[in-house]
Design a protein around this motif. Structure first.
Motif, PDB file in Angstrom:
ATOM      1  N   CYS A 110      -7.215   6.962   1.902  1.00 12.01           N
ATOM      2  CA  CYS A 110      -6.086   7.248   2.799  1.00 12.01           C
ATOM      3  C   CYS A 110      -4.820   7.638   2.036  1.00 12.01           C
ATOM      4  O   CYS A 110      -4.057   8.501   2.476  1.00 12.01           O
ATOM      5  N   CYS A 111      -4.596   7.004   0.869  1.00 13.35           N
ATOM      6  CA  CYS A 111      -3.311   7.203   0.194  1.00 13.35           C
ATOM      7  C   CYS A 111      -3.144   8.594  -0.455  1.00 13.35           C
ATOM      8  O   CYS A 111      -2.099   9.233  -0.257  1.00 13.35           O
TER       9      CYS A 111
ATOM     10  N   GLU B 189       0.834  -1.202   0.000  1.00 16.78           N
ATOM     11  CA  GLU B 189       0.000   0.000   0.000  1.00 16.78           C
ATOM     12  C   GLU B 189       0.872   1.257   0.000  1.00 16.78           C
ATOM     13  O   GLU B 189       1.906   1.319   0.670  1.00 16.78           O
TER      14      GLU B 189
ATOM     15  N   TYR C 137      -3.574   2.297  -4.890  1.00 16.14           N
ATOM     16  CA  TYR C 137      -3.697   1.989  -3.453  1.00 16.14           C
ATOM     17  C   TYR C 137      -2.701   0.877  -3.144  1.00 16.14           C
ATOM     18  O   TYR C 137      -1.912   0.973  -2.229  1.00 16.14           O
TER      19      TYR C 137
ATOM     20  N   CYS D 219       0.359   4.000   1.417  1.00 18.78           N
ATOM     21  CA  CYS D 219       0.491   4.488   2.800  1.00 18.78           C
ATOM     22  C   CYS D 219       1.561   3.712   3.575  1.00 18.78           C
ATOM     23  O   CYS D 219       2.218   4.276   4.451  1.00 18.78           O
TER      24      CYS D 219
END
Ligand SMILES: [Zn+2]
Length: 672
Positions: free
Chosen positions: A421-422, A341, A389, A343
């Motif tokens: 989120c990313c 991911e 993602y 993130c």
């Protein structure tokens, strides 16, 4: 603890000394130089920042408005006619506003300096700060999901999935960026009120729980650094120490998912949800640094080393399981199912930077650099407005999965996600890159990452000119120097073999010690240090325990991992076969690979052979076949079919893959 006064004094000293970086430790010998002292020059990272400002930020602001993240906060402050509803599915959607604000603080500060603040950015910043202030409950609590009147859940009732402390973490980080970059303390007042509530509720004498998603730990330590208030460090310490004792209430996922199966100090390998793991480790490294906890630091170094040796992809990606977004077992590194991911890439870089600050390790920075230019960079499209993602290392020609495990939308990068989120994480990390490049030390200056930049400290200011990571020529010119002996330290990546250093006279062989070149002398303006770092194409194999990569080969130049996309070669990518010696015959060329974006890339033209297609038998019989002819004589017979032709394969930087029509992509190839 009784270091209240010491900490306060130290914190005051931090700011008197001009420590304004995103991470500003009080303890330790390395002081990160922030955006006031490091300006990126004309190079790759500066190009990323321009794209961030011109494309990713406006796009993200638009998407946040469309998706309702800002409205969710606004309606808490002003419910209007009461007919609106919380938009989105998750209780952490405020964090995407917070992460964006963290990045905007950097952009606005820079734009103020050049007198060109873009209106949309300033408007969004002001509007968001306003609704955040207005949405906060009187007791300090803030979460637009749990505060929504139509959502029948109480604050704090579900620590495992509520993400309220995770939200607090991102709020704190945005607030500190606004304070340090813009001198704006409005968000900091909000963040402190919420943090004080958390201290009261979950502090050493409170409810001994933890958030299901680590993140708040590093934010609380930074809040301690910013304010000098020790209770924030105490709470971060409590969160690190509490986890691992079955503290999180389990419903769907196992304790490993939450890093709650064993205390961090006893954990033998990074585990569970990749982003949670790396955020926790980053925060724990902050705790270890500020508390001088050598035992915890040693555990974190051990976990890092184990991760690098057994669990990181060649690209620096972390996490090989789509299920649970988890890290996986040692050596479980399938290319096409790499989750990696975006993130998680950011979280690993955050951890690595802190570990370097605590230890001075150049090897840790080498890994961070691999993550930066590969696993992280691949997360964003060339035009800056679409995101991966998950970041696989192979895409099969018939692959249909969408990035982000969502059912519809683009086959490659997507413009946004239901769980976004990313993208905002990219916004803030790219805006902060200069805060993670160099430090000042008692001896002088350490240049942790080679990139075009000007670095200013009281004792020594230098300009770094280089086209790194595409070229290994680096010229460091002294701009100003104190009348004193000052050390200039430059990290030399471990892949450098040979190379030279020139200071005035003739060139000398490069002989780094523990990954650093350290030159200590009286500097004068105009002095130069010229480095020549050879960048031959390297062929890499994989540890034999990585079953998915047995008999495979990949190509890397400098820190840049290469891949092949089907568009660049007529032969089927699955039939390409390379030898290690082919790396030595590779031609390095600057080529236009994306006409639409006008992007030239450093491509590798590598000699290859093209195998004949294998027989259409999924599991050939090795022995015990009904007739002798149908049995393959050996495994080698299956794997080595006749090579039909010679060809030259074009390899491009992995981070640039997926910017054209969907097609096959490979990082790892058959070896011969
Ligand atoms: Zn993410």
């Amino acid at each position: 603890m009784s270091f209240d006064e010491d900490a306060r004094a130290a914190s005051t000293a931090v700011h008197a000394g001009g420590r304004y970086a995103a991470v500003a430790p009080i303890a330790g010998v390395r002081i990160p130089l922030g955006a006031r002292q490091v300006a990126l020059g004309d190079g790759e990272l500066r190009a990323w920042q321009r794209r961030n400002r011109d494309a990713t930020v406006p796009h993200s602001i638009e998407q946040l408005r469309l998706a309702g993240n800002l409205d969710n906060l606004a309606r808490i402050a002003d419910p209007g006619d009461g007919t609106s509803r919380f938009r989105g599915r998750y209780p952490f959607l405020d964090t995407d506003v917070f992460k964006t604000l963290e990045g905007l603080a950097y952009l606005l500060a820079e734009d103020e300096a050049v007198g060109a603040a873009p209106g949309d950015v300033r408007d969004f910043y002001e509007e968001a700060v306003g609704v955040i202030e207005a949405a906060q409950r009187e007791d300090g609590y803030l979460n637009s999901y749990f505060q929504a009147p139509e959502i029948e859940k109480e604050p704090w009732e579900d620590l495992a999935w509520g993400h309220e402390l995770y939200n607090l973490g991102h709020l704190i980080q945005a607030a500190i960026a606004a304070k340090r970059r813009l001198g704006d303390d409005r968000l900091l007042i909000v963040a402190r009120a919420f943090a004080d509530l958390a201290v009261e509720r979950f502090g050493p004498d409170g409810d001994p729980q933890v958030c299901g998603h680590p993140e708040v730990e590093m934010a609380l330590v930074e809040l301690f650094r910013e304010t000098g208030v020790p209770s924030y460090l105490e709470l971060a310490t409590a969160f690190v120490d509490r986890r691992g004792h079955g503290t999180v209430e389990l419903r769907v996922f196992p304790a490993e998912y939450f890093q709650d199966s064993a205390p961090l100090r006893d954990l033998d390998s990074v585990t569970g949800h990749a982003v949670r793991m790396a955020y926790l480790a980053a925060g724990a490294t902050d705790v270890a640094l500020e508390r001088g906890d050598q035992e915890l630091l040693a555990s974190l170094q051990r976990l890092w080393d184990d991760m690098v040796e057994t669990k990181l992809y060649l690209t620096g990606g972390l996490g090989s399981r789509h299920s649970d977004e988890a890290i996986g077992d040692r050596y479980e590194l399938p290319s096409e199912r790499s989750y990696s991911e975006t993130c998680a890439a950011i979280a690993v870089m955050q951890w690595g930077w802190r570990l370097y600050l605590a230890t001075g390790s150049a090897a840790v920075l080498d890994t961070v650099e691999t993550v930066l230019y590969n696993a992280y960079a691949a997360g964003l499209s060339a035009d800056g407005m679409a995101f991966f993602y998950d970041n696989p290392l192979q895409r099969r020609p018939d692959h249909l999965q969408r990035s982000g495990a969502e059912a519809d939308g683009e086959l490659l990068r997507r413009s946004w996600f239901g769980c976004p989120c990313c993208p905002p994480n990219i916004v803030r990390w790219t805006a902060e890159l200069q805060d993670h490049l160099a430090t000042s030390t008692p001896a002088g200056v350490e240049v942790a990452h080679l990139t075009a930049a000007s670095i200013t400290t009281e004792r020594l200011s230098v300009t770094v000119d280089t086209a790194y990571p595409w070229d290994g020529a680096v010229i460091v010119t002294v701009d100003t120097a104190a009348d004193d002996e000052v050390e200039l330290a430059i990290r030399i990546p471990a892949w450098v073999v040979g190379g030279s250093i020139r200071m005035g006279g003739s060139a000398a062989p490069l002989e780094p010690v523990d990954g650093w070149i350290r030159v200590r002398r009286w500097w004068r303006a105009g002095d130069t240090v010229e480095l020549d770092l050879p960048m031959p194409v390297r062929a890499h194999g994989a540890h034999p325990s990585v079953d998915a990569l047995r008999g495979s080969i990949a190509f890397v130049r400098g820190p840049i991992v290469s891949c092949a996309e089907q568009q660049d070669t007529t032969a089927d990518l699955d039939l390409l076969r390379f030898s290690g010696a082919d790396a030595g015959r590779a031609v390095v060329e600057h080529r236009r690979i994306l006409d639409r974006e006008g992007i030239d890339a450093v491509t590798l033209l590598v000699p290859a052979t093209v195998d004949a297609p294998a027989p259409a038998v999924l599991y050939p019989v090795l022995s015990g076949a009904p007739d002798a002819e149908s049995a393959a004589a050996s495994l080698a017979d299956i794997e080595t079919t006749a090579s039909l032709t010679q060809t030259t394969a074009t390899l491009i930087p992995y981070a640039l893959w997926g910017n054209r029509e969907p097609g096959a992509m490979r990082v790892w190839f058959r070896a011969r």
